[in-house]
Design an enzyme around this catalytic site. Structure first.
Site, PDB file in Angstrom:
ATOM      1  N   TYR A  53       0.845  -1.197   0.000  1.00 15.45           N
ATOM      2  CA  TYR A  53       0.000   0.000   0.000  1.00 15.45           C
ATOM      3  C   TYR A  53       0.875   1.238   0.000  1.00 15.45           C
ATOM      4  CZ  TYR A  53      -4.993  -0.664   0.119  1.00 15.45           C
ATOM      5  OH  TYR A  53      -6.278  -0.881  -0.245  1.00 15.45           O
ATOM      6  N   GLU A  55      -0.527   4.793  -0.480  1.00 18.23           N
ATOM      7  CA  GLU A  55      -1.323   5.999  -0.723  1.00 18.23           C
ATOM      8  C   GLU A  55      -0.471   7.241  -0.501  1.00 18.23           C
ATOM      9  OE1 GLU A  55      -4.068   4.225   1.773  1.00 18.23           O
ATOM     10  OE2 GLU A  55      -5.787   4.506   0.427  1.00 18.23           O
ATOM     11  N   ASP A 199      -5.926  14.170 -25.148  1.00 15.89           N
ATOM     12  CA  ASP A 199      -5.999  12.753 -24.792  1.00 15.89           C
ATOM     13  C   ASP A 199      -5.227  11.971 -25.853  1.00 15.89           C
ATOM     14  OD1 ASP A 199      -6.614  10.102 -24.416  1.00 15.89           O
ATOM     15  OD2 ASP A 199      -8.731  10.451 -23.946  1.00 15.89           O
ATOM     16  N   THR A 225      -2.876   6.434 -22.176  1.00 11.36           N
ATOM     17  CA  THR A 225      -2.771   5.089 -21.602  1.00 11.36           C
ATOM     18  C   THR A 225      -1.393   4.547 -21.945  1.00 11.36           C
ATOM     19  OG1 THR A 225      -3.876   4.269 -23.575  1.00 11.36           O
ATOM     20  CG2 THR A 225      -5.210   4.456 -21.585  1.00 11.36           C
ATOM     21  N   LYS A 228      -1.278   0.939 -25.111  1.00  6.67           N
ATOM     22  CA  LYS A 228      -1.648   0.851 -26.536  1.00  6.67           C
ATOM     23  C   LYS A 228      -0.364   0.939 -27.369  1.00  6.67           C
ATOM     24  CE  LYS A 228      -6.377   2.552 -25.860  1.00  6.67           C
ATOM     25  NZ  LYS A 228      -6.515   3.261 -24.568  1.00  6.67           N
ATOM     26  N   ARG A 234      -1.213  -2.202 -18.688  1.00 11.19           N
ATOM     27  CA  ARG A 234      -2.494  -1.489 -18.712  1.00 11.19           C
ATOM     28  C   ARG A 234      -2.464  -0.397 -17.659  1.00 11.19           C
ATOM     29  NH1 ARG A 234      -5.506  -4.134 -21.965  1.00 11.19           N
ATOM     30  NH2 ARG A 234      -7.130  -2.591 -21.670  1.00 11.19           N
TER      31      ARG A 234
HETATM   32  N1  DSN Z   1     -11.203   0.908 -25.199  1.00 13.37           N
HETATM   33  C1  DSN Z   1     -10.226   1.772 -25.812  1.00 13.37           C
HETATM   34  C2  DSN Z   1     -10.165   1.580 -27.271  1.00 13.37           C
HETATM   35  O1  DSN Z   1     -10.335   0.462 -27.707  1.00 13.37           O
HETATM   36  O2  DSN Z   1      -9.909   2.518 -28.021  1.00 13.37           O
HETATM   37  C3  DSN Z   1     -10.433   3.181 -25.463  1.00 13.37           C
HETATM   38  O3  DSN Z   1     -10.558   3.297 -24.098  1.00 13.37           O
END
Ligand code: DSN
Length: 416
Positions: A53, A55, A199, A225, A228, A234
């Site tokens: 933990y 925090e 974003d 994110t 990707k 993730r």
């Molecule tokens: N779920 C993602 C995507 O496939 O683009 C976006 O959050």
């Protein structure tokens, strides 16, 4: 990949994991938001850090025993600010949606007006969809792509901004195949006195690898994110100008999240280091080259590419010129049977419902990680076209699946 004694301890559960490994190794992964992480990223994700933990933030934790966790999180912060040339980073968001929620919490009051890209033109749920917290808690208005070239319509965006006077403009998308330049967004934001959030969830890896322009210098805040095109675990991340740093950190914790997932933060640090290597620049460029080759070959098979092609890692395909009866849902299901994984996706102005759609979204990030190049993209386009054309013939689908197997055997993401 799973040691035998661990597999033996819970054969049912680890059996599912083994099956998923086989699926990833033997079928084509074309979902635009997915990738294959390195064994080092997975080692950090599956480490003892999951037990802790923490925090708070490095040097300011609410629990003892965080001396090594602090080193890990500080390393992740240093690596990502250096990778993107940012003033401040928060590496704790559990996901991209959390990163976006934290930005709204930090910069907005409930009910404030925000301008984002509409979901049915390629925006994200957190860009103001009425079924998402964003659309319920803030007054979102939207912009989209123009009918003529299916690219972001900046005239419309400016008109809406001048009329609605948003406090925040959100740039970025989940299903948009073109480069997104930050300059016109910044100019409109300045004209109406709005803050600008970019974003970059989908394109963070392309930015890190120098294949796409960076929004970091001009946007107030950049979210993304890490799993990707960036090819990490993730998770989410926020880059911000120093003036918003404190507000953003407070919004992530204690505003939105509890204990950070420090095993994932460690894996993010691994990914940030990997993305800073020269080989990642080669990877990012190859992703774009591959996506363009795949798009061109699909056009040659009779599909229509939204906006006429792609400049990033993904393409949106209008299925109707190929076969007016074929829906995105059917295409996704047929291709699944043939060992080709992708997702149905609404196209701009889609007459069908979002559950059915007239399009599919295809990404080249994962197959590029697996080592595929332009010749394989051309073959994949042929396989997609054949499976969809001969979708009622199980023998044909089996034949496509066999060819997919041959392709994947030559380019296996996780060889034994
Ligand atoms: N779920 C993602 C995507 O496939 O683009 C976006 O959050």
């Amino acid at each position: 990949m799973i040691p035998d004694d661990i597999r033996a301890s819970d054969p049912e559960l680890f059996g599912y994991l083994d099956a998923e490994l086989v699926r990833q190794n033997t079928t084509l992964q074309l979902i635009a938001s997915e990738n294959f992480t390195s064994p080092a990223v997975m080692a950090a994700t599956g480490s003892v850090l999951t037990n802790k933990y923490a925090e708070g933030y490095p040097g300011k934790r609410y629990y003892g025993g965080n001396q090594h966790i602090d080193q890990v999180e500080e390393l992740a912060r240093q690596r990502v600010t250096s990778l993107f040339g940012a003033e401040h980073a928060n590496v704790q968001p559990h996901a991209g949606a959390n990163a976006n929620a934290a930005v709204y919490l930090a910069l907005l009051e409930i009910g404030d007006t925000v301008l984002g890209m509409s979901l049915d033109h390629g925006g994200h749920l957190t860009h103001g969809s009425p079924v998402n917290f964003s659309g319920r808690m803030y007054r979102f208005c939207s912009y989209g792509v123009s009918e003529s070239d299916e690219r972001i319509d900046f005239d419309q965006l400016r008109d809406v901004a001048l009329r609605e006077r948003p406090k925040l403009i959100v740039a970025g998308a989940t299903a948009y195949p073109r480069r997104i330049e930050v300059e016109p967004f910044r100019a409109i934001a300045d004209e109406v006195g709005a803050l600008l959030m970019f974003d970059a969830a989908h394109i963070a890896g392309l930015i890190a690898g120098g294949a796409h322009p960076s929004p970091v210098a001009l946007a107030d805040v950049v979210t993304f994110t890490t799993h990707k095109t960036l090819r990490g675990p993730r998770g989410g991340c926020i880059l911000t100008k120093a003036e918003h740093a404190q507000a953003i950190d407070k919004a992530v914790f204690p505003g939105l999240q509890g204990g950070p997932l420090e095993h994932v933060v460690a894996a993010k640090a691994v990914a940030f280091k990997e993305a800073a290597q020269p080989s990642f620049r080669t990877y990012a460029a190859q992703v774009v080259t591959n996506a363009q080759a795949l798009a061109e070959a699909l056009a040659g098979e009779g599909f229509r590419l939204i906006s006429g092609g792609t400049e990033n890692h993904l393409m949106l395909v209008d299925l109707r010129p190929f076969d007016a009866e074929l829906t995105g849902k059917q295409a996704q299901e047929v291709l699944d049977r043939a060992g080709i994984t992708l997702n149905r996706n609404a196209i701009p102005g889609d007459p069908r419902s979002p559950f059915v759609t007239s399009g599919v979204r295809i990404g080249a990030a994962a197959v590029t990680t697996a080592g595929m190049g332009v010749p394989e993209m051309v073959e994949i386009a042929h396989l997609i076209a054949r499976a969809l054309r001969e979708r009622d013939d199980e023998t044909s689908l089996d034949a496509v699946r066999d060819q997919v197997g041959v392709l994947c055997a030559k380019h296996t993401p996780y060889p034994a």
